[in-house]
Design a protein around this motif. Structure first.
Motif, mmCIF file in Angstrom:
data_model
loop_
_atom_site.group_PDB
_atom_site.id
_atom_site.type_symbol
_atom_site.label_atom_id
_atom_site.label_comp_id
_atom_site.label_asym_id
_atom_site.label_seq_id
_atom_site.Cartn_x
_atom_site.Cartn_y
_atom_site.Cartn_z
ATOM 1 N N GLU A 114 0.829 -1.214 0.000
ATOM 2 C CA GLU A 114 0.000 0.000 0.000
ATOM 3 C C GLU A 114 0.864 1.265 0.000
ATOM 4 O OE1 GLU A 114 -3.093 -0.093 -0.517
ATOM 5 O OE2 GLU A 114 -3.987 -1.856 0.413
ATOM 6 N N HIS B 8 -2.791 2.813 7.827
ATOM 7 C CA HIS B 8 -3.902 2.059 7.234
ATOM 8 C C HIS B 8 -4.194 0.906 8.177
ATOM 9 C CE1 HIS B 8 -6.364 -0.561 4.933
ATOM 10 N NE2 HIS B 8 -5.412 -1.441 4.730
ATOM 11 N N GLN C 279 -7.593 -1.938 9.738
ATOM 12 C CA GLN C 279 -8.833 -2.608 9.341
ATOM 13 C C GLN C 279 -9.718 -2.882 10.562
ATOM 14 O OE1 GLN C 279 -6.575 -4.498 5.447
ATOM 15 N NE2 GLN C 279 -7.748 -5.894 6.729
ATOM 16 N N HIS D 117 -13.047 -2.724 3.344
ATOM 17 C CA HIS D 117 -11.617 -2.998 3.501
ATOM 18 C C HIS D 117 -11.084 -2.465 4.841
ATOM 19 C CE1 HIS D 117 -7.328 -2.732 1.543
ATOM 20 N NE2 HIS D 117 -7.280 -3.101 2.800
#
Ligand SMILES: [Zn+2]
Length: 273
Positions: free
Chosen positions: A118, A142, A144, A214
């Motif tokens: 990413e 990032h 989740q 996501h």
């Protein structure tokens, strides 16, 4: 923007470890999910911790960031393990003169081949924010988180006004910490250019954005801890929302009047209520 004295490399690596551990504790990074990166623009000598030097092509040219350093988690690494051995899990990338390539500094005992897949989305946001604000520090996570990601599967939460009026209503602190609300972008394949472009655009207007089905990306130009806090505030709000759905929507949350009163008292500018 940070002022001198700037944090030492070891201090930054330690904070990355603490953030990774905390994201795991709030169930926002199962297995090897999630990634962390920091961009800094003051001179830093990476070789004391990352003696192995290689060369990489950057996901996009960033000529204005020549000389900038990125500390990035490695592909397939677990965020919760950074704290035990930071240099086994993190790489340092220093942008070369023309901004198309970078020096990749790693440790002899690194446990990854490449930086996170990413990195394209991270780099695009760092680049956009650094050009727009001139900051010398920018941190991105990032992750989740379960409840935020679950709600992103329910179509009505894909509308930003609906999403924010429903999530920012459960605790007085939420609107204070997320006055621009939570952004939302539709599903795109992980690492795709479509995700990268939509993500940059949404993070201009928000400090945290949901990637549908996501996870989330969040940013700060003050500290990495603050980024992790942002993920946690948004995830806590989503957990309340989930609890309320599961309870047959028994609660209505803070009223519009109560939220406006909070915003007036704490001088919060917001457009949702
Ligand atoms: Zn992911």
């Amino acid at each position: 923007m940070l002022n001198p004295p700037y944090p030492e490399l070891d201090d930054i690596l330690h904070v990355m470890g603490e953030a990774g551990k905390h994201l795991a504790a709030i169930e926002a990074s199962e297995g090897a999910a999630g990634n962390i990166s920091i961009c800094l623009r003051w001179p830093m000598e990476p070789r004391s911790r990352f003696p192995v030097v290689g060369e990489i092509e950057l996901p996009q040219p960033v000529p204005e960031l020549a000389g900038a350093s990125f500390l990035v988690s490695g592909s397939g690494r677990r965020l919760r393990e950074i704290i035990d051995d930071p240099t086994a899990n993190i790489a340092c990338v220093v942008v070369n003169e023309a901004g198309k390539t970078g020096k990749l500094y790693t440790s002899f005992h690194r446990r990854f081949e490449r930086v996170t897949s990413e990195f394209n989305s991270h780099l695009a946001v760092h680049y956009d924010q650094m050009l727009a604000t001139g900051t010398n520090f920018h941190a991105i996570i990032h992750a989740q988180p379960v409840h935020l990601t679950y709600l992103s599967h329910i179509p009505r939460y894909g509308e930003e006004k609906y999403l924010n009026t429903h999530l920012l209503r459960w605790q007085p602190e939420t609107i204070i910490n997320l006055p621009e609300g939570i952004g939302f972008i539709p599903f795109h394949v992980p690492s795709s250019p479509e995700l990268m472009t939509a993500n940059v655009e949404s993070l201009r207007r928000h400090r945290i954005v949901i990637w549908a089905k996501h996870g989330v990306m969040a940013r700060s130009d003050v500290s990495l801890k603050r980024v992790a806090d942002r993920v946690e505030y948004a995830e806590t709000a989503a957990r309340y929302e989930y609890l309320n759905l599961a309870a047959g929507e028994a609660a209505s949350g803070l009223s519009v009047e109560e939220i406006r009163l909070i915003c007036n008292t704490f001088n919060v500018k917001q457009d949702f209520f």
